[in-house]
Scaffold this motif. Structure first.
Motif, PDB file in Angstrom:
ATOM      1  N   GLU A   3      -1.514   6.689   7.416  1.00 15.43           N
ATOM      2  CA  GLU A   3      -2.309   5.477   7.218  1.00 15.43           C
ATOM      3  C   GLU A   3      -1.945   4.819   5.904  1.00 15.43           C
ATOM      4  OE1 GLU A   3      -6.570   6.001   7.614  1.00 15.43           O
ATOM      5  OE2 GLU A   3      -6.196   7.549   9.126  1.00 15.43           O
ATOM      6  N   ARG A   4      -2.228   3.529   5.829  1.00 10.75           N
ATOM      7  CA  ARG A   4      -2.030   2.883   4.538  1.00 10.75           C
ATOM      8  C   ARG A   4      -3.154   3.344   3.621  1.00 10.75           C
ATOM      9  NH1 ARG A   4      -3.848  -3.455   5.432  1.00 10.75           N
ATOM     10  NH2 ARG A   4      -6.042  -2.988   5.704  1.00 10.75           N
ATOM     11  N   ALA A   5      -2.789   3.645   2.368  1.00  8.57           N
ATOM     12  CA  ALA A   5      -3.774   4.207   1.443  1.00  8.57           C
ATOM     13  C   ALA A   5      -3.970   3.275   0.248  1.00  8.57           C
ATOM     14  CB  ALA A   5      -3.334   5.586   1.019  1.00  8.57           C
ATOM     15  N   ASP A   6      -3.843   3.818  -0.963  1.00  7.47           N
ATOM     16  CA  ASP A   6      -4.131   3.038  -2.170  1.00  7.47           C
ATOM     17  C   ASP A   6      -3.310   1.756  -2.237  1.00  7.47           C
ATOM     18  OD1 ASP A   6      -5.674   5.173  -2.728  1.00  7.47           O
ATOM     19  OD2 ASP A   6      -4.339   6.039  -4.256  1.00  7.47           O
TER      20      ASP A   6
ATOM     21  N   HIS B   5       0.825  -1.205   0.000  1.00  3.24           N
ATOM     22  CA  HIS B   5       0.000   0.000   0.000  1.00  3.24           C
ATOM     23  C   HIS B   5       0.859   1.255   0.000  1.00  3.24           C
ATOM     24  CE1 HIS B   5      -3.797  -2.113   1.301  1.00  3.24           C
ATOM     25  NE2 HIS B   5      -2.888  -2.998   1.628  1.00  3.24           N
ATOM     26  N   LYS B   6       0.352   2.305  -0.630  1.00  5.86           N
ATOM     27  CA  LYS B   6       0.945   3.635  -0.516  1.00  5.86           C
ATOM     28  C   LYS B   6       0.715   4.132   0.913  1.00  5.86           C
ATOM     29  CE  LYS B   6       2.183   5.319  -4.696  1.00  5.86           C
ATOM     30  NZ  LYS B   6       3.589   5.660  -4.919  1.00  5.86           N
TER      31      LYS B   6
ATOM     32  N   SER C  99      -1.571  11.429   7.178  1.00  4.91           N
ATOM     33  CA  SER C  99      -2.028  10.664   8.339  1.00  4.91           C
ATOM     34  C   SER C  99      -1.124   9.481   8.673  1.00  4.91           C
ATOM     35  CB  SER C  99      -3.442  10.138   8.079  1.00  4.91           C
ATOM     36  OG  SER C  99      -3.402   9.209   6.996  1.00  4.91           O
TER      37      SER C  99
ATOM     38  N   ASP D  94      -0.196   7.330   3.177  1.00  2.94           N
ATOM     39  CA  ASP D  94      -0.734   8.698   3.130  1.00  2.94           C
ATOM     40  C   ASP D  94       0.222   9.621   3.891  1.00  2.94           C
ATOM     41  OD1 ASP D  94      -3.850  10.140   3.022  1.00  2.94           O
ATOM     42  OD2 ASP D  94      -2.212  11.068   4.179  1.00  2.94           O
TER      43      ASP D  94
END
Ligand SMILES: [Zn+2]
Length: 187
Positions: free
Chosen positions: A39-42, A31-32, A37, A34
């Motif tokens: 957080e794990r994104a796309d 995951h990308k 934040s 963010d």
């Protein structure tokens, strides 16, 4: 939400009809992150493998798949496996030697089963390789196969469709179904 009777007929063990099932999900994801934040994104890449197993008889359930958080029936397979009985075939499949990854050692059984019947040989059927013979560029695999089907014709058809080389059926006999799980309502 309670499904209809139709919907639920496949949601059970194809061998002992128990509804006490479990799914083992193996997930690998990249995951990308963010930048705000943390957080794990796309998702960049993800692989998910799931195996549904019966807690009553401990068998895998190749008629069931797992998608978007829910167990689903595998078309072309579940009706035959749920309504069918076990058939045992003694057969040979002649395959290209190049298609067999290894024909000795601990992986030989799986490699020969896969060469003979593809995923059916390793995921769906109970396949036992008795022995194999080399014949020029070919390998003749001698197997005992157990599969579920509603009739002798269907069992033959499934074997013929799955075979990845010339198939010779020596015998095909119907077995009795394993005993049903005692009561679907057990917890
Ligand atoms: Zn079972």
């Amino acid at each position: 939400m309670e499904g209809s009777v139709d919907t639920r007929s496949w949601l059970r063990c194809y061998r002992c009809w128990s509804t006490d099932l479990e799914v083992q999900v193996h997930y690998e994801g990249i995951h990308k992150i963010d930048p705000e934040s943390g957080e794990r994104a796309d998702v960049v890449d993800e692989v998910q493998e799931a195996v549904v197993q019966c807690l009553e008889c401990m068998h895998d359930q190749p008629h069931l798949g797992f998608k978007d958080g829910r167990v689903e029936p595998i078309e072309d397979r579940w009706e035959r496996m749920i309504a069918g009985t076990p058939w045992v075939a003694s057969c040979t499949v002649s395959v290209e030697a190049d298609d067999v990854e290894s024909c000795s050692g601990p992986d030989a059984g799986d490699s020969l089963s896969f060469a003979a019947f593809g995923e059916h040989g390793t995921r769906e059927f109970f396949t036992h390789v008795r022995f194999h013979k080399h014949d020029g560029d070919k390998i003749i695999v001698h197997l005992l196969v157990e599969l579920y089907a509603r009739s002798q014709d269907e069992a033959t058809e499934v074997l013929e469709d799955a075979a990845r080389g010339a198939l010779t059926l020596t015998s095909l006999a119907e077995e009795s179904r394993p005993p049903a799980a005692t009561g679907d309502d057990l917890h």
